[in-house]
Design an enzyme around this catalytic site. Structure first.
Site, PDB file in Angstrom:
ATOM      1  N   ARG A  73       1.584   1.383  -5.883  1.00 61.97           N
ATOM      2  CA  ARG A  73       1.781   0.440  -4.757  1.00 61.97           C
ATOM      3  C   ARG A  73       0.482  -0.238  -4.343  1.00 61.97           C
ATOM      4  NH1 ARG A  73       6.386   1.094  -2.051  1.00 61.97           N
ATOM      5  NH2 ARG A  73       5.447   0.204  -0.188  1.00 61.97           N
ATOM      6  N   ASN A 110       0.722   0.267   6.059  1.00 65.55           N
ATOM      7  CA  ASN A 110       1.165  -0.594   4.959  1.00 65.55           C
ATOM      8  C   ASN A 110       1.822  -1.798   5.608  1.00 65.55           C
ATOM      9  OD1 ASN A 110       2.186  -1.795   2.674  1.00 65.55           O
ATOM     10  ND2 ASN A 110       3.994  -0.478   2.590  1.00 65.55           N
ATOM     11  N   GLY A 111       1.309  -2.998   5.327  1.00 61.74           N
ATOM     12  CA  GLY A 111       1.908  -4.212   5.889  1.00 61.74           C
ATOM     13  C   GLY A 111       0.814  -5.153   6.367  1.00 61.74           C
ATOM     14  N   TRP A 158      -3.762  -1.848  -1.355  1.00 59.38           N
ATOM     15  CA  TRP A 158      -3.787  -3.136  -2.036  1.00 59.38           C
ATOM     16  C   TRP A 158      -4.297  -4.105  -0.979  1.00 59.38           C
ATOM     17  CZ3 TRP A 158      -1.731  -8.053  -1.449  1.00 59.38           C
ATOM     18  CH2 TRP A 158      -1.849  -8.878  -2.571  1.00 59.38           C
ATOM     19  N   HIS A 187       6.537 -33.731 -23.263  1.00 60.60           N
ATOM     20  CA  HIS A 187       6.267 -34.623 -22.116  1.00 60.60           C
ATOM     21  C   HIS A 187       4.960 -34.270 -21.420  1.00 60.60           C
ATOM     22  CE1 HIS A 187      10.197 -36.481 -22.519  1.00 60.60           C
ATOM     23  NE2 HIS A 187      10.690 -35.268 -22.704  1.00 60.60           N
ATOM     24  N   CYS A 211       0.884  -1.173   0.000  1.00 59.24           N
ATOM     25  CA  CYS A 211       0.000   0.000   0.000  1.00 59.24           C
ATOM     26  C   CYS A 211       0.913   1.211   0.000  1.00 59.24           C
ATOM     27  CB  CYS A 211      -0.857   0.020   1.253  1.00 59.24           C
ATOM     28  SG  CYS A 211      -1.865  -1.435   1.452  1.00 59.24           S
ATOM     29  N   GLU A 251      10.435 -14.635 -18.349  1.00 61.64           N
ATOM     30  CA  GLU A 251      10.148 -13.203 -18.195  1.00 61.64           C
ATOM     31  C   GLU A 251       9.173 -12.744 -19.264  1.00 61.64           C
ATOM     32  OE1 GLU A 251      10.327 -11.188 -16.011  1.00 61.64           O
ATOM     33  OE2 GLU A 251      10.049  -9.253 -16.967  1.00 61.64           O
ATOM     34  N   LYS A 298       3.257  -2.663  -7.166  1.00 64.91           N
ATOM     35  CA  LYS A 298       4.639  -2.589  -7.625  1.00 64.91           C
ATOM     36  C   LYS A 298       5.608  -3.247  -6.647  1.00 64.91           C
ATOM     37  CE  LYS A 298       8.060  -1.346 -10.214  1.00 64.91           C
ATOM     38  NZ  LYS A 298       8.256  -2.087 -11.473  1.00 64.91           N
ATOM     39  N   GLU A 345       0.840 -10.584 -16.740  1.00 62.53           N
ATOM     40  CA  GLU A 345       0.529  -9.601 -15.693  1.00 62.53           C
ATOM     41  C   GLU A 345      -0.120  -8.341 -16.242  1.00 62.53           C
ATOM     42  OE1 GLU A 345       3.749  -8.210 -13.268  1.00 62.53           O
ATOM     43  OE2 GLU A 345       5.164  -8.251 -14.907  1.00 62.53           O
ATOM     44  N   LYS A 373       5.405 -11.054 -18.419  1.00 61.54           N
ATOM     45  CA  LYS A 373       4.991  -9.738 -18.927  1.00 61.54           C
ATOM     46  C   LYS A 373       3.597  -9.821 -19.520  1.00 61.54           C
ATOM     47  CE  LYS A 373       7.064  -7.366 -17.265  1.00 61.54           C
ATOM     48  NZ  LYS A 373       7.754  -8.149 -16.296  1.00 61.54           N
TER      49      LYS A 373
HETATM   50  C1  AGP Z   1       7.458  -7.990 -12.430  1.00 62.94           C
HETATM   51  O1  AGP Z   1       6.917  -7.381 -13.590  1.00 62.94           O
HETATM   52  C2  AGP Z   1       6.482  -7.997 -11.288  1.00 62.94           C
HETATM   53  N1  AGP Z   1       6.022  -6.688 -11.013  1.00 62.94           N
HETATM   54  C3  AGP Z   1       6.980  -8.744 -10.071  1.00 62.94           C
HETATM   55  O2  AGP Z   1       7.164 -10.085 -10.449  1.00 62.94           O
HETATM   56  C4  AGP Z   1       8.303  -8.241  -9.457  1.00 62.94           C
HETATM   57  O3  AGP Z   1       9.387  -8.552 -10.320  1.00 62.94           O
HETATM   58  C5  AGP Z   1       8.505  -8.980  -8.129  1.00 62.94           C
HETATM   59  O4  AGP Z   1       7.441  -8.652  -7.270  1.00 62.94           O
HETATM   60  C6  AGP Z   1       9.837  -8.637  -7.442  1.00 62.94           C
HETATM   61  O5  AGP Z   1       9.856  -7.262  -7.163  1.00 62.94           O
HETATM   62  P1  AGP Z   1      11.258  -6.608  -6.721  1.00 62.94           P
HETATM   63  O6  AGP Z   1      12.210  -6.785  -7.866  1.00 62.94           O
HETATM   64  O7  AGP Z   1      10.941  -5.180  -6.430  1.00 62.94           O
HETATM   65  O8  AGP Z   1      11.736  -7.359  -5.499  1.00 62.94           O
END
Ligand code: AGP
Length: 608
Positions: free
Chosen positions: A27, A101-102, A75, A504, A2, A481, A603, A488, A485
């Site tokens: 966030r 936040n937490g 969040w 397999h 958050c 990766e 994020k 997400e 992308k």
């Molecule tokens: C990547 O596009 C995502 N937003 C997510 O997987 C991110 O890489 C992951 O949460 C790790 O975040 P960080 O690199 O800030 O630790």
């Protein structure tokens, strides 16, 4: 996950809080709210985005003129997004207001205790317990009360608290969730991250765990858990404000894709010197490096994908065995760590809870920790023995692009540095790797020219149900990766698969028109990859291939080919990811998704 913000000063708090929250929406963005002190505490909060909150504030018939307040963008963890679950949360009598936040892990026990005292709760959140507990413990002194409260709660928290009996102050604290203090003449702030305050101040206190802040208009005082005053260095930020702005792009993600070459140059070139790789401010001695038995690379999400590429490259060049772990697994699997091991922690934000916990697990075992981080002064950076920063600049889009690609470049630097220190590569080989490394930013830049072709492809595949991304070796790591992308930001189901493994089982999912992206840069595996392409073609797949110039033979089997510049195939993941970032972006745009703030995501995952 958050964003919290707080302000005390000369201006209308509501404006400052809303402006700060607009820079923290990445966030978390399922609900938002502010509380302002004016003849008591006034709270306006709502499910939805910041725009919904602004609309609700305009509709209230009360002018929010107070000059002290707190704000929050959420969040959801405990309790679905709703008006009543949004922050700030108040004590039953309205005396206390809290943003958080937490996660408060023992909130149920505390809730039962407070209910036995007759307190009534209205929300499903853990945060409301903090507001009620603060009120229950309140003894007239905000700092003492905060110390009492945090002695009873367990978990991760960054807290900002208002009290109706103290209209001139905010008290705040952090543990395992980021919080910083913004400092300026007659105006002071708290926030989860620097972008929230950058237009107001460049001077900050970067809080450590259990440091308590008393924020007033005329000054900021820090305390430890014994209420002793603490003195701290002021951290001065040199970023320009535009670095945290969209600068005319539709989405931050596109801006950050385009910024990759610059971020790569800033990350690579300062570490290249006449006689090799020079890792800035690293206390690893050549002796230590020579004796490294094993490297553990630990991360989450895209950072974990960078870690897997790192394994291939570091093992290939330095011959040091590398283990890669998901941070959320590493901390619970009782890892075997020895004193001659090195733990590399990778994190763009430097605040990911699982990754921070993994760092602490490694240190508990007495293992040196080197972290690769993009946010200067972040928790992971501060708790590491050594930090190699990625100089990508602030990354706002939830889906990482420049954060990931600059992490890759640091892996390459480390591989060559370790390889030379362990005398696994000659001076000539080292210099060739350095020549190849210098090429990476330009190669990435050249791939941005694929944009128009990829826009067309995106329209063709925007309604796909399943997408598979296959590769072998480093290309398999790159495929992970690429697949994330797509998932997400466009919400299309996608899987990365080792090309040799498809037959397999998973190949049963391939049907007419299924999109399969084949990444083919590893020359020794190229023919095998071509066979895998034929296998999926035979079952009706449409194949898009990504391969270096010179592999024109692939045009005989693939429906579409994107060529990347020829170069050192150990560094190919930096290039192959670019077409996939662009494809994911344009498919998401085609599908009308919110590219920068995808549903359910945030994020920085600062909760477990
Ligand atoms: C990547 O596009 C995502 N937003 C997510 O997987 C991110 O890489 C992951 O949460 C790790 O975040 P960080 O690199 O800030 O630790």
């Amino acid at each position: 996950m958050c964003g919290i913000v707080g302000y005390v000063g000369l201006h209308q708090a509501a404006d400052v809080l809303l402006q700060g929250l607009s820079k923290l929406e990445y966030r978390g963005y399922d609900s938002a709210g502010i509380a302002v002190h004016q003849n008591g505490i006034l709270t306006v909060k709502t499910k939805g985005r910041l725009a919904d909150l602004k609309e609700k504030i305009e509709k209230t018939d009360t002018c929010l003129f107070g000059k002290i307040g707190i704000g929050h963008t959420r969040w959801a963890t405990h309790g679905a997004p709703s008006d009543v679950n949004s922050h700030p949360h108040s004590s039953e009598n309205g005396r206390i207001s809290v943003v958080h936040n937490g996660i408060i892990e023992n909130y149920m026990q505390l809730k039962e205790m407070l209910e036995q005292k007759g307190r009534k709760f209205v929300s499903e959140t853990d945060t409301e317990i903090v507001a009620q507990l603060f009120d229950d413990c309140y003894n007239g002194d905000m700092v003492e009360t905060m110390i009492n409260v945090i002695s009873q709660i367990r978990g991760a928290y960054a807290l900002g608290v208002l009290c109706s009996e103290h209209p001139d102050q905010i008290v705040a604290v952090r543990k395992d969730s980021p919080l910083l203090v913004g400092l300026s003449e007659k105006e002071n702030y708290i926030a989860s991250d620097i972008p929230a305050l950058l237009e107001y101040t460049r001077d900050y206190y970067l809080l450590e765990d259990n440091e308590i802040v008393l924020l007033k208009q005329d000054g900021v005082t820090l305390f430890d858990l014994n209420k002793n005053e603490i003195k701290k260095e002021v951290f001065h930020v040199t970023w320009d404000v535009s670095a945290a702005e969209k600068d005319g792009y539709d989405y931050f993600m596109m801006k950050e894709i385009v910024e990759q070459p610059e971020g790569l140059r800033k990350t690579i070139f300062p570490r290249l010197c006449d006689n090799g790789i020079q890792l800035d401010h690293i206390s690893l001695t050549e002796e230590f490096v020579k004796n490294i038995n094993r490297i553990h690379i630990v991360a989450c999400g895209s950072a974990w994908h960078a870690a897997i590429v790192g394994k291939y490259v570091i093992e290939k060049i330095s011959r040091i065995p590398v283990e890669v772990d998901l941070a959320s697994e590493f901390r619970y699997r009782d890892p075997i760590l020895n004193k001659n091991d090195l733990c590399i922690i990778v994190s763009q934000s430097g605040e990911t809870a699982d990754t921070l916990a993994a760092l602490r697990e490694a240190k508990k075992h007495g293992v040196r920790v080197l972290s690769i981080v993009n946010v200067v002064g972040s928790s992971i950076a501060r708790e590491s023995d050594d930090v190699l920063y990625t100089w990508a600049g602030p990354e706002i889009a939830v889906a990482t692009t420049k954060g990931y690609s600059t992490q890759l470049s640091v892996m390459y630097l480390l591989a060559v540095y370790f390889g030379k220190a362990k005398q696994e590569i000659s001076l000539q080989e080292q210099n060739q790797y350095i020549t190849d490394l210098k090429k990476v930013p330009e190669d990435v830049k050249s791939l941005l020219e694929l944009e128009e072709r990829i826009k067309v492809l995106a329209k063709q595949y925007a309604q796909s149900k399943d997408v598979f991304v296959i590769g072998r070796g480093i290309d398999h790591a790159a495929a992970m990766e690429a697949s994330l992308k797509l998932k997400e930001i466009s919400y299309i189901h996608s899987e990365a698969y080792a090309a040799g493994e498809l037959k397999h089982g998973t190949i049963s999912l391939i049907e007419d028109g299924t999109l399969v992206v084949a990444i083919a840069t590893q020359q020794t595996l190229f023919e095998k990859l071509v066979s895998n392409i034929k296998e999926v073609k035979a079952r009706g797949a449409n194949v898009v291939a990504i391969t270096p110039r010179g592999n024109e033979a692939i045009e005989k089997v693939a429906d579409e080919v994107f060529y990347i510049p020829e170069g050192n195939e150990l560094f190919s993941a930096s290039s192959t990811v670019v077409p996939m970032q662009l494809l994911a972006y344009y498919i998401a745009v085609e599908r009308g998704c919110d590219v920068d703030k995808p549903r359910n995501l945030a994020k920085s995952v600062t909760v477990e």
